[in-house]
Write an enzyme that holds these catalytic residues in place. Structure first.
Site, PDB file in Angstrom:
ATOM      1  N   ARG A 206      26.094  -6.190  -7.377  1.00 14.41           N
ATOM      2  CA  ARG A 206      27.430  -6.419  -6.808  1.00 14.41           C
ATOM      3  C   ARG A 206      27.916  -7.835  -7.124  1.00 14.41           C
ATOM      4  O   ARG A 206      29.099  -8.052  -7.404  1.00 14.41           O
ATOM      5  CB  ARG A 206      27.401  -6.181  -5.294  1.00 14.41           C
ATOM      6  CG  ARG A 206      28.783  -6.251  -4.660  1.00 14.41           C
ATOM      7  CD  ARG A 206      28.765  -5.856  -3.215  1.00 14.41           C
ATOM      8  NE  ARG A 206      27.974  -6.772  -2.400  1.00 14.41           N
ATOM      9  CZ  ARG A 206      27.671  -6.574  -1.130  1.00 14.41           C
ATOM     10  NH1 ARG A 206      28.073  -5.478  -0.523  1.00 14.41           N
ATOM     11  NH2 ARG A 206      26.953  -7.448  -0.460  1.00 14.41           N
TER      12      ARG A 206
ATOM     13  N   LYS B 241      33.588  -9.942  -3.588  1.00 15.40           N
ATOM     14  CA  LYS B 241      33.003 -10.732  -2.491  1.00 15.40           C
ATOM     15  C   LYS B 241      33.158 -12.207  -2.860  1.00 15.40           C
ATOM     16  O   LYS B 241      32.234 -12.867  -3.320  1.00 15.40           O
ATOM     17  CB  LYS B 241      31.536 -10.331  -2.303  1.00 15.40           C
ATOM     18  CG  LYS B 241      31.009 -10.660  -0.926  1.00 15.40           C
ATOM     19  CD  LYS B 241      29.754  -9.901  -0.625  1.00 15.40           C
ATOM     20  CE  LYS B 241      29.024 -10.461   0.572  1.00 15.40           C
ATOM     21  NZ  LYS B 241      29.797 -10.483   1.812  1.00 15.40           N
TER      22      LYS B 241
ATOM     23  N   GLU C 125      37.697  -1.477   6.927  1.00 18.30           N
ATOM     24  CA  GLU C 125      36.372  -1.978   7.311  1.00 18.30           C
ATOM     25  C   GLU C 125      36.586  -2.976   8.437  1.00 18.30           C
ATOM     26  O   GLU C 125      37.708  -3.132   8.928  1.00 18.30           O
ATOM     27  CB  GLU C 125      35.676  -2.627   6.105  1.00 18.30           C
ATOM     28  CG  GLU C 125      36.465  -3.769   5.479  1.00 18.30           C
ATOM     29  CD  GLU C 125      35.827  -4.342   4.208  1.00 18.30           C
ATOM     30  OE1 GLU C 125      34.643  -4.087   3.968  1.00 18.30           O
ATOM     31  OE2 GLU C 125      36.538  -5.052   3.483  1.00 18.30           O
TER      32      GLU C 125
HETATM   33  N1  PMP Z   1      32.611  -5.733   4.371  1.00 21.20           N
HETATM   34  C1  PMP Z   1      32.780  -7.057   4.251  1.00 21.20           C
HETATM   35  C2  PMP Z   1      34.144  -7.626   4.220  1.00 21.20           C
HETATM   36  C3  PMP Z   1      31.657  -7.899   4.174  1.00 21.20           C
HETATM   37  O1  PMP Z   1      31.796  -9.218   4.061  1.00 21.20           O
HETATM   38  C4  PMP Z   1      30.358  -7.320   4.216  1.00 21.20           C
HETATM   39  C5  PMP Z   1      29.133  -8.182   4.061  1.00 21.20           C
HETATM   40  N2  PMP Z   1      28.927  -9.046   5.143  1.00 21.20           N
HETATM   41  C6  PMP Z   1      30.239  -5.931   4.371  1.00 21.20           C
HETATM   42  C7  PMP Z   1      31.400  -5.175   4.409  1.00 21.20           C
HETATM   43  C8  PMP Z   1      28.901  -5.281   4.425  1.00 21.20           C
HETATM   44  O2  PMP Z   1      28.225  -5.336   3.199  1.00 21.20           O
HETATM   45  P1  PMP Z   1      26.637  -5.417   3.106  1.00 21.20           P
HETATM   46  O3  PMP Z   1      26.089  -4.232   3.819  1.00 21.20           O
HETATM   47  O4  PMP Z   1      26.335  -5.389   1.661  1.00 21.20           O
HETATM   48  O5  PMP Z   1      26.242  -6.694   3.749  1.00 21.20           O
END
Ligand code: PMP
Length: 290
Positions: free
Chosen positions: A52, A151, A184
């Site tokens: 990612r 990200k 989200e």
């Molecule tokens: N959405 C956002 C905006 C995030 O910053 C994150 C990570 N903190 C997630 C979802 C979750 O991703 P992951 O399970 O890979 O940490």
């Protein structure tokens, strides 16, 4: 023991780990990062996190200064040098030192920082009793400007929503897209369960492809639970039997109220509980050992 941090080619004690004030990561949020957990000296799904990271970097035309394999080794070495068995890694690639203008091509070479430390996102009581959340008025920004799936080092959109949550006396906020569909939360992916089916917003809608999200989808499917990646409105969320959030820092946390509407019977749900138990098991099994 002072923590040791990897910064641009060196392992340095925390108080000496510094970057230039001309780094565009600082000046413009020009860079990408990953938050990664390790459990019992196993870096959970490190390869997926790095995949990612490279996708985010590619989108912003930034070339990480190390190869995938080198990043695995450096991350493991940072963990080894810090002596924690369990913890949280922050891996950051910045555009590097440049001039005061925006031009990323004026930056000499990309910066790389790896921190292996500790984190707890929400107080423990919420994992037991469940988390009440609000719906933020701040919308997740549109992919027309920048894909919200990158990200990047600029989290201001999420931080604005996080402040709304805190000002409302809760820990977390659901973010809607420009059309009003749930995307989200500020740092977590969003799930509901209704009549035994697990639903989560699709990534093409703008949700980050969470490593924890992927793990939960796999676990649910292995358990024979149907999983649908569909656009969700608040209507679906309010009538859900169960709701939970996933994230590396948050892990899996049950949600028991959304904007004061109780979800299910206001207690963490049984399917959520099963998913949490199965998730715990794989955290020490899948990944890179150090
Ligand atoms: N959405 C956002 C905006 C995030 O910053 C994150 C990570 N903190 C997630 C979802 C979750 O991703 P992951 O399970 O890979 O940490």
């Amino acid at each position: 023991m002072s923590e040791v941090i990897y910064v641009n080619g060196e392992f340095l004690p925390k108080d000496q780990a510094k970057i230039s004030v001309f780094d565009h990561g600082l000046l413009y949020g020009d860079g990408v990062f990953e938050g990664i957990r390790f459990y019992g000296r196993n870096i959970f799904r490190l390869e997926e996190h790095l995949e990612r990271l490279y996708s985010s970097a590619k989108y912003i035309m930034l070339k990480p200064p190390k190869s995938h394999q080198e990043l695995i080794e450096l991350t493991a070495e940072t963990c080894r040098r810090n002596g924690h068995d369990d913890g949280y890694i922050r891996l950051i690639v910045t555009r590097g030192e440049g001039t005061l203008g925006l031009n990323p091509y004026a930056c000499t070479e990309p910066g790389l920082i790896i921190i292996a430390s500790k984190i707890q996102l929400y107080p423990q009581e919420y994992y037991e009793k469940g988390l009440p959340v609000i719906v933020a008025a701040t919308r997740r920004f549109s992919p027309d400007g920048l894909s919200p799936r990158v990200k990047s080092l600029n989290y201001l959109n999420n931080i604005m929503a996080k402040m709304e949550a805190i000002h409302s006396g809760v820990q977390e906020a659901i973010m809607l897209d420009q059309s009003g569909f749930i995307v989200e939360c500020t740092g977590d992916n969003f799930f509901i369960i209704r009549k035994g089916v697990v639903f989560t917003p699709p990534t093409y809608q703008g949700a980050l492809r969470g490593v924890t999200r992927d793990a939960v989808i796999e676990i649910a499917k292995e358990k024979g639970i149907e999983v649908r990646e569909e656009r969700l409105t608040l209507y679906e969320a309010f009538e859900a039997d169960e709701c939970f959030l996933t994230g590396t820092a948050a892990e899996i946390i049950p949600v028991i109220a959304i904007d004061r509407r109780p979800i299910g019977d206001s207690k963490p749900g049984p399917i959520t509980g099963d998913l949490i138990a199965a998730f715990r098991k794989i955290t020490t099994e899948q990944g890179v050992k150090f």
